[in-house]
Structure formats: C-alpha cells, structure tokens
Design an enzyme around this catalytic site. Structure first.
Site, PDB file in Angstrom:
ATOM      1  N   ASP A   1       0.836  -1.200   0.000  1.00  0.00           N
ATOM      2  CA  ASP A   1       0.000   0.000   0.000  1.00  0.00           C
ATOM      3  C   ASP A   1       0.881   1.264   0.000  1.00  0.00           C
ATOM      4  OD1 ASP A   1      -2.431   1.250   0.021  1.00  0.00           O
ATOM      5  OD2 ASP A   1      -2.823   0.976   2.162  1.00  0.00           O
ATOM      6  N   HIS A   2       0.379   2.334  -0.578  1.00  0.00           N
ATOM      7  CA  HIS A   2       1.052   3.654  -0.590  1.00  0.00           C
ATOM      8  C   HIS A   2       2.570   3.593  -0.680  1.00  0.00           C
ATOM      9  CE1 HIS A   2      -2.661   5.753  -0.261  1.00  0.00           C
ATOM     10  NE2 HIS A   2      -3.024   4.953   0.718  1.00  0.00           N
TER      11      HIS A   2
ATOM     12  N   ASP B   1       2.075   5.454  -5.303  1.00  0.00           N
ATOM     13  CA  ASP B   1       1.473   6.712  -4.870  1.00  0.00           C
ATOM     14  C   ASP B   1       2.420   7.904  -5.033  1.00  0.00           C
ATOM     15  OD1 ASP B   1       0.101   8.764  -3.743  1.00  0.00           O
ATOM     16  OD2 ASP B   1      -0.139   7.859  -1.762  1.00  0.00           O
TER      17      ASP B   1
ATOM     18  N   GLU C   1      -2.537   6.604  -8.269  1.00  0.00           N
ATOM     19  CA  GLU C   1      -3.404   7.510  -7.493  1.00  0.00           C
ATOM     20  C   GLU C   1      -3.386   8.927  -8.039  1.00  0.00           C
ATOM     21  OE1 GLU C   1      -2.946   5.837  -2.970  1.00  0.00           O
ATOM     22  OE2 GLU C   1      -3.959   7.705  -3.452  1.00  0.00           O
TER      23      GLU C   1
ATOM     24  N   HIS D   1      -8.382   9.599   4.164  1.00  0.00           N
ATOM     25  CA  HIS D   1      -7.644   8.732   5.090  1.00  0.00           C
ATOM     26  C   HIS D   1      -7.933   9.149   6.527  1.00  0.00           C
ATOM     27  CE1 HIS D   1      -4.741   7.661   1.689  1.00  0.00           C
ATOM     28  NE2 HIS D   1      -5.268   6.529   2.095  1.00  0.00           N
ATOM     29  N   GLY D   2      -8.027   8.176   7.410  1.00  0.00           N
ATOM     30  CA  GLY D   2      -8.259   8.474   8.819  1.00  0.00           C
ATOM     31  C   GLY D   2      -9.730   8.711   9.119  1.00  0.00           C
TER      32      GLY D   2
ATOM     33  N   HIS E   1      -9.772   4.330  -1.299  1.00  0.00           N
ATOM     34  CA  HIS E   1      -8.933   4.417  -0.092  1.00  0.00           C
ATOM     35  C   HIS E   1      -9.715   5.143   0.996  1.00  0.00           C
ATOM     36  CE1 HIS E   1      -4.808   3.164  -1.349  1.00  0.00           C
ATOM     37  NE2 HIS E   1      -5.426   3.174  -2.517  1.00  0.00           N
ATOM     38  N   GLY E   2      -9.220   5.033   2.246  1.00  0.00           N
ATOM     39  CA  GLY E   2      -9.832   5.793   3.335  1.00  0.00           C
ATOM     40  C   GLY E   2     -11.299   5.461   3.538  1.00  0.00           C
TER      41      GLY E   2
ATOM     42  N   ASN F   1      -8.606   0.745   7.234  1.00  0.00           N
ATOM     43  CA  ASN F   1      -7.463   0.636   8.132  1.00  0.00           C
ATOM     44  C   ASN F   1      -7.785   1.218   9.513  1.00  0.00           C
ATOM     45  OD1 ASN F   1      -4.958   0.413   9.307  1.00  0.00           O
ATOM     46  ND2 ASN F   1      -3.835   1.544   7.755  1.00  0.00           N
TER      47      ASN F   1
HETATM   48 ZN   LIG Z   1      -4.843   4.616   1.355  1.00  0.00          ZN
END
Ligand SMILES: [Zn+2]
Length: 309
Positions: free
Chosen positions: A91-92, A113, A145, A190-191, A224-225, A248
């Site tokens: 990932d990333h 990324d 991305e 993200h987050g 993502h995210g 995640n």
């Molecule tokens: Zn991501």
C-alpha cells in the site's frame, strides 16, 4: 513454490481473476492493513470465518515495522496452509525502490502513490514504476493515485484532502501510465474524525463522480480511506464501479480499544497470548462485518435467483 517465488494461491485464482468475478457480481473486495501479527491473524480469521476473498495491505510504515519479506512469508504460509483467497498489496508506495522491493518479495499488487506530485510528474514516475514491477512479475496488479485524500490512517481533529479527481484526469492518467486500477479522490479521506469513531458522523461519497470516473477510466477502481463511511454509500459506490475498498483506521481503533480493555481486565496478567487473544477477536469482527457488507449484493442476488427458481 513457483519459479519466480511469487505468492500464488494453490487455487488458480489470481487477484485479477477475483476482481473480474466480483465486478460481474457487483461486489467489492475488502483491503485491510496490518502492522503486526495480531492484525494479520485477525484478518486471516475473518477470511476463514466468512470464506470471502481479501487483500491484506502493508503501507511503507507498516512494512518497515513488520519486515517486507517477513510479511510476504507469513501471508504465503497462511495461503499454503489454508488455501484461503488471501492477496497481498504494498500500500502507498512512494518510490521506485520500495515498489521493486515489494514486487521481489512476492506481493500481488502495488499501490504506486505519487499523488502529491504535479500531474505530469505523477504520470511519469507511476509509468516508470508500473514497467519496473511488471518486469519482475507480469501478473502483478499496478495501482495509481490521483487527487488528494489526506494522509495517515489516524484519528483526526479536522477533515483533510479536498481536490477531487475529474473523469478527464482519470482517463488521461490511465492511458498514460498503463495502470490496472485507479485510486481516485471521490469524497473519501484517510483516517477518521473523532465524531466518526464515536459513530456520530459518517463519510459520504460522490457517487455520480465514481460512476463518471469508471466510464472514463475503464479500469478497476480502488476506494482508499473507507473507514467510517456510511454503509449505504459503500453499497452504492460498489454499484457505481468501486472494486477494492481500503479499511485501516477502523481496525486500528478496534485494536487499541480492545487492547486497553484487555490490559485493564487484569493488571498482573503478563502472558501475551492471553492479553492479545481478545484483541484478535475484536479486530476479526470488524473485518468480517466489512467483508460481508462489501459482498452483500452477491448474497442478495443469489437469494433473488433462488426465490425465482
Ligand atoms: Zn490509502
């Protein structure tokens, strides 16, 4: 062992085969990040429980903590022992060297990324990386991305990101780089905000934009995210063309909360597996419920078909 030493399931399904099948079924593939063996065990246990395919992800930071080859070796041994449909994604990945390292270790996919760079530079560096990892493993899935969805799967005070991907950019980027799947910015981030962790707020996606990007790009799409996204939006996003969904922060929150609880239960307990077993179980529940949600459409259609028959 295959000649190239890549991680192949003993069943003949590649990650690409699974994505193609799920797309026909209008179902999504869950991608869950792991930092350590507790999280890895939790994801594997969820796959064993649901019998649904999964992608395990390790970002550069997670790979550094786990060990790139060590993570690949553990996933490989889980596959061989259980024959479960488990795939592994780097990932990333922000450099050519780290992408090559992951491809050589046997990862099935790389999230390349360079999205923080200007568009032209992102195109050039992504294309170079796609070619390099395909030279190592022609079957590897290369993801690129564009757009800004913020960084870090953490709990945040304020929302990040902003620049959404346009269908035209998506088309140009896919054409110029030759990627297999695209990670766009479509209202994802993200987050999670504190309010999302408490369940008081949900992320909402730009569903119309997803469907336009899908048409323009014509490749697999990765969201993502995904942590903290409204369930109904997940289902609609899959119907609009999303193929892989990354979760995640939800796992990290479950890990932290259950670890706190487990440690507080008995202050003189020092046996790691007694402390950590409930943590594996809590994270497993999050993964299982997300896997079932992403593939619920399949279940629904089966139910409809059997009702008609
Ligand atoms: Zn991501």
């Amino acid at each position: 062992m295959t000649a190239t030493g890549t991680l192949r399931n003993t069943s003949t399904n590649t990650l690409r085969d699974v994505l193609t099948r799920l797309e026909k079924e209008r179902a999504g593939l869950g991608h869950f990040n792991v930092s350590d063996q507790v999280l890895l065990k939790a994801v594997v246990a969820a796959v064993a429980e649901t019998k649904l395919p999964v992608v395990i992800g390790g970002s550069e930071g997670e790979r550094e903590f786990f060990g790139v080859r060590q993570l690949a070796a553990l996933v490989k041994s889980e596959r061989e022992e259980s024959d479960l449909p488990i795939f592994l994604n780097a990932d990333h990945t922000h450099s050519l060297a780290k992408a090559i390292e992951a491809a050589k270790a046997g990862f099935d996919a790389v999230t390349i990324d360079f999205s923080a760079l200007p568009f032209e530079e992102n195109v050039a560096r992504t294309k170079e990386t796609v070619e390099a990892i395909r030279a190592i493993n022609p079957a590897i899935l290369a993801e690129g991305e564009i757009g800004d969805i913020g960084t870090g799967s953490e709990i945040k005070e304020t929302a990040q990101g902003g620049k959404l991907t346009t269908p035209e950019e998506a088309r140009q980027f896919v054409e110029a780089t030759g990627i297999d799947n695209l990670a766009p910015a479509v209202g994802n981030m993200h987050g999670m905000l504190k309010s999302m962790v408490q369940g008081k707020a949900k992320k909402h996606l730009d569903l119309e934009r997803i469907s336009q990007i899908k048409q323009a790009a014509g490749v697999f799409l990765t969201l993502h995210g995904g942590s903290g996204t409204d369930d109904e939006h997940f289902r609609k996003a899959i119907a609009a063309g999303i193929n892989i969904i990354h979760i995640n922060t939800e796992l990290r929150v479950a890990w932290r909360e259950s670890l706190d609880k487990s440690l507080a239960r008995d202050s003189i307990e020092v046996v790691p597996y007694k402390i950590l077993r409930p943590v594996v179980d809590s994270v497993k529940q999050v993964v299982s419920s997300r896997l079932r949600l992403f593939q619920r459409q399949t279940v629904r259609r089966d139910a409809v078909e059997s009702a008609i028959a």
